[in-house]
Scaffold this active site. Structure first.
Site, short mmCIF file in Angstrom:
data_model
loop_
_atom_site.label_atom_id
_atom_site.label_comp_id
_atom_site.label_asym_id
_atom_site.label_seq_id
_atom_site.Cartn_x
_atom_site.Cartn_y
_atom_site.Cartn_z
CD GLU A 72 28.58 34.08 37.62
OE1 GLU A 72 28.25 35.09 38.27
OE2 GLU A 72 29.72 33.92 37.17
CG ASP B 240 27.77 43.06 41.93
OD1 ASP B 240 28.48 42.39 41.17
OD2 ASP B 240 26.95 42.57 42.73
#
Length: 264
Positions: A48, A59
């Site tokens: 990724e 995040d």
């Protein structure tokens, strides 16, 4: 190699697929390429590549710190595509992890075109729901790119069915509700979510959010098709004294996790 091929290869070997994340541009564009290649050499099956963005909603602080540093250093979407190209040259599938806004700004058709040209396999869009993809899915399909969406423990069966129907490549199952970050325990909800998701699709189901060590990777590998690790890799880079130490640290972690997904 496509993500489907990577999952098929791992399945043939009787193990789960190891998916590793690092943001492009941290600690530099070239540094991120070196680190990702080291991860691949140590056992990561799918990469990724994070596209740095100013408002990373899901995040946690670890990834936010690295992403902010990448942005401050001037990392932009063309740099991300260069990292993707470098990963693809290793024969390893590279999927971009990106929020929708940067893709919309770049242009869905243009991004799909340029990602495919760089050898990218697809995109994970954590903040894009399948019922709001009028621009992205047609663009991705036209370039044979994977479209990976997220399911969560809170997803209804109807929502899981709709989401998996829009996925190509694999389905990303979030093991917990909340932002990214390493955790002491994966949580029982992950296994239940994988079971529910498999009732809706034949696609591989990869579990992420919270995995940080070989024991957790082995636990998830016992019920999922893939194990996704992000913050733990980023933390190794953040804690390193310099780039070389960081590269060595992520390679060591990749080796440990690779051993974990192979346990029986």
């Amino acid at each position: 190699m496509s993500t489907a091929t990577a999952f098929e290869k791992a399945r043939a070997e009787g193990r789960a697929t190891l998916v590793g994340y690092l943001p492009a541009g941290y600690p530099s564009v070239d540094g991120s390429i070196t680190a990702i290649r080291a991860m691949v050499d140590a056992g990561v099956d799918v990469v990724e590549v994070g596209l740095p963005y100013t408002d990373p909603l899901i995040d946690g602080p670890t990834i936010q710190t690295a992403v902010n540093a990448a942005l401050q250093a001037g990392t932009r979407t063309p740099d991300v595509l260069r990292v993707v190209e470098a990963v693809a040259e290793t024969g390893t599938p590279a999927v971009v992890m990106s929020y929708w806004n940067p893709l919309a700004r770049y242009g869905a058709d243009a991004f799909a075109r340029d990602l495919a040209a760089a050898g990218g396999a697809g995109v994970i869009t954590p903040d894009l729901t399948p019922d709001a993809t009028d621009e992205w899915i047609p663009a991705a399909r036209s370039r044979d790119l994977d479209t990976v969406f997220l399911v969560a423990p809170s997803s209804t069966d109807e929502r899981i069915a709709m989401t998996t129907d829009a996925c190509r490549g694999f389905v990303y199952a979030t093991s917990v509700m909340g932002v990214t970050g390493t955790r002491e325990q994966v949580g029982d909800a992950a296994a239940v979510l994988v079971e529910r998701t498999r009732k809706a699709t034949d696609l591989p189901v990869a579990v992420g959010l919270g995995v940080s060590n070989a024991d957790q990777a082995a636990e998830i590998a016992g019920f999922a098709d893939g194990v996704v690790v992000g913050s733990a890799f980023v933390r190794r880079m953040l804690d390193a004294a310099d780039v070389d130490d960081g590269v060595a640290a992520v390679a060591a972690l990749a080796g440990e996790l690779s051993g974990g997904v192979r346990r029986r």
